[in-house]
Enzyme design. Structure first.
Site, short mmCIF file in Angstrom:
data_model
loop_
_atom_site.label_atom_id
_atom_site.label_comp_id
_atom_site.label_asym_id
_atom_site.label_seq_id
_atom_site.Cartn_x
_atom_site.Cartn_y
_atom_site.Cartn_z
N GLU A 83 0.83 -1.22 0.00
CA GLU A 83 0.00 0.00 0.00
C GLU A 83 0.86 1.26 0.00
O GLU A 83 0.56 2.24 -0.69
CB GLU A 83 -0.96 0.03 1.20
CG GLU A 83 -2.03 -1.06 1.17
CD GLU A 83 -3.11 -0.85 0.10
OE1 GLU A 83 -3.11 0.21 -0.57
OE2 GLU A 83 -3.94 -1.76 -0.08
N ARG A 87 0.66 3.82 -3.21
CA ARG A 87 0.05 5.13 -2.95
C ARG A 87 1.09 6.23 -2.75
O ARG A 87 1.03 7.28 -3.37
CB ARG A 87 -0.86 5.07 -1.73
CG ARG A 87 -1.98 4.04 -1.90
CD ARG A 87 -3.09 4.24 -0.90
NE ARG A 87 -3.81 2.99 -0.65
CZ ARG A 87 -5.03 2.91 -0.16
NH1 ARG A 87 -5.68 4.00 0.18
NH2 ARG A 87 -5.60 1.74 0.03
N GLU A 350 -12.27 0.19 -10.19
CA GLU A 350 -11.87 -0.77 -11.23
C GLU A 350 -12.80 -0.80 -12.45
O GLU A 350 -12.33 -0.97 -13.58
CB GLU A 350 -11.76 -2.18 -10.63
CG GLU A 350 -10.58 -2.36 -9.70
CD GLU A 350 -10.79 -1.72 -8.33
OE1 GLU A 350 -9.78 -1.43 -7.66
OE2 GLU A 350 -11.96 -1.49 -7.94
N THR A 436 -0.91 0.79 -10.37
CA THR A 436 -2.20 0.20 -10.00
C THR A 436 -3.02 1.14 -9.12
O THR A 436 -4.17 0.86 -8.83
CB THR A 436 -2.00 -1.18 -9.33
OG1 THR A 436 -3.24 -1.90 -9.40
CG2 THR A 436 -1.53 -1.05 -7.90
#
Length: 456
Positions: A83, A87, A350, A436
């Site tokens: 994460e 991020r 998504e 992503t």
């Protein structure tokens, strides 16, 4: 519209949760996720590039100043390596490449260095959790046999290659190339990659395979590693197309109602369930269509279109017109969540991500129509006075809000909406690859001769 949505999300974060990780839009206070340990400012770092792309100059400037003065990494707490990489590292890299502001490069490399001890395992497959101060790592206690997770260690590649590029230090790229080596040496059951790999023994854990959570972005990063390398990373390319072949054979199925879906594989048995996270794969298949064997290009686009349609159905078949966390194809139901704990929607991107890729690659107007339906649903059900909130049950008549404005809502959901309704020359695919978390990273040109290094 996504610009006004961004303004509403950002202004409220600033008003009620500035400097904290996320906003609780109903309570009008900060929300702290344990994924980031004591690192603060997730929403700020995640939103930097969105602010920049949307030309919210004032907001970008305030965010940059916060990063300069307040973004610290030397925290005595465990963080999720995955994460924090997608991020924070991704957000800082993107902000640097878009704006050229040195502070972002410096902070990205500094954070990258803090993550390196995660790779201190017998195989070099990194731990899931790392105490940034002590450098001690471990895996999630729930993961099969002490394993690391495919989607977590498989989703470092793009960022770490850029960290080497920007720092001149090859160690980052070496760490992620070694992960590939380990994977290439292993036997793949039916050509599939299980979600669990033990970092000490270098052996697979349980033979579970998923293109949703636990697996998803590993596949995405194989394709994007090849694209980002200006199509020179032949190894990444081969691994991707081989994996897609196995996925098609073993996981992709058609329901009796004609909907194509991607099932999950548990030791040879299929579970006919698809997660919201899996919906990114429509965009991935379409993005990879161009590099597929020439007779297969149309087929990959078609596959992308079918996944997009199935995921649109999962939205359309709810009360709120927003998709559930997971939906099933069994016992006569199709594209519907049957379990209470799968009926929530947490502002995930998504499905909109797939619409954006399908729009750019086919220009079929239905993708913009579907995107607009999602905008209307978000405005109607998720927008509250103090920002945007997720929902506990998308099938219910009345809204039950979860009171979290996820940082990825600003980073991904709103960015993909903005790109869906923008011209194709904004962040064109031939120059940019999205990590992503939707952070754009530039394609590293063959003829670049490491321009960055020469400029120093």
């Amino acid at each position: 519209v996504s610009l006004q949505m961004m303004k509403h999300a950002w202004d409220n974060y600033k008003r009620y949760a500035w400097g904290l990780n996320e906003l609780k839009p109903l309570s009008k206070q900060g929300h702290s996720s344990n994924l980031f340990g004591n690192i603060q400012g997730a929403t700020i770092v995640d939103a930097l590039d969105t602010l920049y792309i949307m030309e919210m100059k004032e907001e970008f400037k305030e965010a940059k100043e916060w990063v300069e003065k307040n973004l610290y990494f030397n925290v005595n707490a465990e963080i999720s390596v995955f994460e924090v990489n997608i991020r924070f590292v991704g957000g800082l890299l993107s902000a640097y490449y878009l704006s050229g502001e040195e502070v972002f490069r410096k902070k990205a490399v500094e954070l990258g260095e803090k993550l390196l001890p995660a790779f201190n395992t017998p195989t070099g497959i990194p731990w899931a959790l790392l105490n940034i101060k002590s450098g001690i790592g471990r895996n999630w206690p729930w993961a099969s046999g002490g394993s690391s997770i495919l989607a977590e260690f498989g989703t470092l590649h793009l960022e770490f290659v850029h960290l080497s590029h920007l720092s001149g230090n090859p160690v980052f790229a070496e760490k992620v190339m070694n992960i590939r080596k380990v994977l290439n040496r292993l036997d793949k059951p039916e050509g599939l990659y299980p979600n669990y790999l033990n970092p000490s023994s270098g052996q697979w854990g349980q033979h579970h395979v998923s293109i949703g959570g636990l697996g998803d972005s590993f596949y995405e990063y194989l394709l994007k590693a090849w694209l980002m390398s200006d199509k020179t990373d032949e190894d990444g390319k081969k691994m991707y197309y081989d994996a897609v072949q196995a996925i098609e054979t073993h996981l992709i199925r058609k329901s009796s109602g004609g909907l194509t879906y991607i099932a999950e594989w548990k030791g040879g048995l299929l579970e006919h369930k698809m997660g919201h996270l899996t919906c990114f794969a429509g965009g991935m298949f379409a993005l990879g269509a161009d590099g597929a064997p020439s007779d297969k290009t149309g087929h990959h686009i078609e596959l992308g279109a079918e996944i997009a349609r199935t995921c649109h159905e999962s939205y359309d078949r709810t009360r709120m017109k927003l998709g559930p966390e997971a939906f099933r194809f069994d016992g006569g139901v199709e594209a519907i969540a049957t379990r209470q704990n799968e009926k929530y929607y947490i502002l995930r991107p998504e499905v909109i991500e797939t619409y954006m890729y399908m729009w750019r690659l086919t220009h079929d107007p239905k993708y913009r129509e579907w995107g607009w339906e999602a905008v209307e649903a978000l405005e109607k059900h998720c927008r509250v006075d103090g920002g945007y909130s997720g929902l506990r049950d998308v099938y219910d008549n009345r809204e039950s809000h979860d009171d979290v404005q996820q940082s990825f809502f600003l980073s991904e959901t709103l960015k993909y909406l903005y790109l869906l309704f923008s011209e194709d020359d904004l962040l064109p695919f031939e120059h940019w690859v999205f990590n992503t978390e939707a952070h754009p990273l530039p394609v590293l040109r063959k003829d670049d001769g490491n321009k960055e290094e020469n400029q120093k």
